[in-house]
Design an enzyme around this catalytic site. Structure first.
Site, PDB file in Angstrom:
ATOM      1  N   TYR A 115      40.881  25.711  28.149  1.00 38.80           N
ATOM      2  CA  TYR A 115      41.399  24.543  29.221  1.00 38.80           C
ATOM      3  C   TYR A 115      40.591  23.271  29.657  1.00 38.80           C
ATOM      4  CZ  TYR A 115      43.272  27.688  32.538  1.00 38.80           C
ATOM      5  OH  TYR A 115      44.184  28.484  33.173  1.00 38.80           O
ATOM      6  N   HIS A 161      49.904  31.499  42.234  1.00 43.33           N
ATOM      7  CA  HIS A 161      51.130  31.372  42.152  1.00 43.33           C
ATOM      8  C   HIS A 161      51.859  32.237  43.310  1.00 43.33           C
ATOM      9  CE1 HIS A 161      51.452  35.231  39.674  1.00 43.33           C
ATOM     10  NE2 HIS A 161      52.803  35.451  40.083  1.00 43.33           N
ATOM     11  N   LYS A 214      54.436  32.236  47.537  1.00 40.79           N
ATOM     12  CA  LYS A 214      55.473  33.249  47.313  1.00 40.79           C
ATOM     13  C   LYS A 214      55.776  33.249  48.588  1.00 40.79           C
ATOM     14  CE  LYS A 214      54.118  36.413  43.945  1.00 40.79           C
ATOM     15  NZ  LYS A 214      55.373  37.090  43.126  1.00 40.79           N
ATOM     16  N   HIS A 224      44.904  34.971  43.800  1.00 44.11           N
ATOM     17  CA  HIS A 224      45.810  36.018  44.765  1.00 44.11           C
ATOM     18  C   HIS A 224      45.898  37.043  46.059  1.00 44.11           C
ATOM     19  CE1 HIS A 224      47.950  34.689  40.876  1.00 44.11           C
ATOM     20  NE2 HIS A 224      47.983  36.000  40.317  1.00 44.11           N
TER      21      HIS A 224
END
Ligand code: BG6
Length: 481
Positions: free
Chosen positions: A133, A192, A196, A254
């Protein structure tokens, strides 16, 4: 997605630059998601995809690679549509640490803009290991690719994958560096799981149904269990995985995203301005686990055979399993344990949250003949697979006695006809970035607060044993819950 949303799609040509186009993420998630958006009419009418990577490919080889990615997935698009999509794509070979690479990219983007006849929007997607990164941020900054080619039309945005940083200090440093190159409205930090569908539904379930708020606290909830059990092993990601480990890979992001949805306070409105600070606040209230408590609150494990996987260093001590017990230091949750458990190569794939409600006391329960012993009611949010919500409760077994049995009330997306409507999380991530909607992306404070909870564990847990477990099992024998 609703047709109404199409109005939000910019009528300006848009270029997607994917750094790390040859990686697992681009293959499994990004290209299929972009194709889906294209197939549904959710990409800007004029778009272009530029794959940027170290490997050498001819244009035709690159297009074949995209065809391979697309055919890996089941899709129902006809060949014409797929070929149209692929025709909008091109490849650029370059090294992330070489100025020439960024110069060539600049030139390629200018050429595409000339073809479009105007300055287009640019979206840079970093689908590379986190160790790259910093180099890419510097490269983009130095070559001024961060600046839109025109102040009035084309915007420039950057999408950065998790884990963002390696610990609290590196995450802060990285964020500062990114903040010098891009303004906050241009930065989309991806987790991500925030995108959901079944996770977003937790907020609606909790706050749109008034019956839950009065009991959603330490007086009625005994414990919360967050499970992230994956059946698969590493696929082709051995080297990446070995350098990151499971706690950084899914725990810091997550699973804490799952926790924040169960535990956060109700935002005033469902906009980025209100939702992200609420998520960040509850993560900031997580109690740091003390060194002296590590052994009682954290377990780490590794599946047998991990050290022989491709890309994994000999004798590696990287964890492929962890379970831990967390507490939230606020008036709603004080004293309620939040258990988190995750593993690769486990027998039973499930990502879910179980909320255990308090039991009535034994004296009150003793008049009922509960089969298998009276247990508490459990509310389950199934994030995947078989997305849905269920609650276990007691019913009287028909007959002359007072026998009671546990049953479940169940809402299933599939059975309700919602199954096929669930968008893939990466479609949502890409779409929201195109329309500039940041609610489902992590803010600086969320990233910082989650690292502040995870970093002390990473620093201390190497002193605790690394328990072995068999692939396909339920994890190590030593367990917290
Ligand atoms: C990724 C992790 O972010 O999420 C993977 O790096 C994990 O290790 C994956 O397998 C799970 O995501 P999904 O959408 O497949 O459940």
């Amino acid at each position: 997605m609703s047709e109404n949303l199409k109005k939000e799609i910019p009528d300006i040509p848009t270029i997607f630059v994917i750094f790390g186009i040859t990686g697992d993420l681009a293959r499994r998630k990004l290209i299929p998601a972009l194709l889906d958006l294209y197939g549904k009419g959710f990409l800007p009418k004029r778009f272009s995809l530029v794959g940027f990577s170290r490997r050498t490919f001819s244009e035709e080889e690159f297009k074949n690679l995209l065809r391979e990615y697309i055919n890996d997935k089941n899709h129902s698009y006809n060949e014409k549509l797929v070929e149209e999509f692929i025709e909008n794509s091109s490849y650029l070979q370059g090294f992330f640490d070489s100025e020439d690479g960024y110069k060539s990219l600049q030139k390629r983007l200018e050429e595409i803009d000339i073809g479009f006849g105007q300055c287009s929007n640019k979206l840079f997607y970093l689908a590379v290991p986190p160790s790259q990164y910093e180099t890419i941020f510097k490269g983009i900054g130095k070559s001024e690719l961060n600046k839109p080619c025109d102040d009035n039309t084309g915007w420039t945005r950057i999408l950065v994958e998790k884990p963002f940083g390696n610990n609290t200090d590196t995450a802060i440093k990285l964020d500062k560096m990114l903040g010098k190159i891009f303004d906050e409205e241009q930065i989309f930090r991806i987790d991500h799981y925030l995108a959901k569908e079944a996770l977003q539904n937790i907020m609606v379930f909790r706050f749109a149904n008034g019956m839950f708020e009065p009991i959603w606290n330490r007086n009625h909830i005994n414990s919360v269990h967050i499970l992230f059990h994956e059946a698969e092993g590493l696929r082709t990601r051995g080297a990446f995985y070995d350098s990151v480990g499971l706690l950084r890979d899914v725990g810091q992001n997550h699973m804490l995203a799952m926790l924040s949805h169960v535990a956060m306070e109700e935002p005033k409105f469902l906009t980025a301005y209100y939702v992200r600070p609420e998520r960040a606040k509850v993560l900031g209230a997580l109690k740091k686990i003390k060194s002296s408590a590590i052994e009682n609150q954290v377990i780490r494990g590794q599946y047998e055979g991990f050290q022989g996987e491709e890309g994994v260093a000999e004798g590696s001590e990287t964890e492929t399993f962890f379970s831990l017990k967390a507490y939230i230091n606020n008036s709603r949750w004080r004293g309620v344990p939040f258990y988190m458990k995750s593993g690769k190569g486990l027998g039973n794939e499930k990502m879910e949250i179980n909320v255990h409600f308090g039991m009535r006391n034994q004296r009150e329960l003793s008049k009922y003949d509960c089969k298998g012993g009276c247990k508490c009611n459990v509310l389950t949010f199934r994030i995947q697979p078989n997305e849905g919500i269920s609650i276990s409760f007691w019913v009287k077994r028909p007959g002359f006695e007072n026998e009671v049995e546990s049953k479940r009330l169940n809402f299933s997306y599939e059975e309700s006809g919602f199954g096929s409507m669930i968008p893939d999380a990466y479609e949502r991530v890409l779409f929201d970035c195109i329309i500039g909607e940041q609610t489902l992306f992590s803010s600086t404070d969320e990233v910082k607060n989650s690292w502040k909870f995870i970093t002390p564990i990473l620093e201390r847990w190497t002193k605790t044993p690394l328990h072995k477990y068999k692939k396909g099992s339920d994890g190590p024998v030593s367990k917290l819950f």
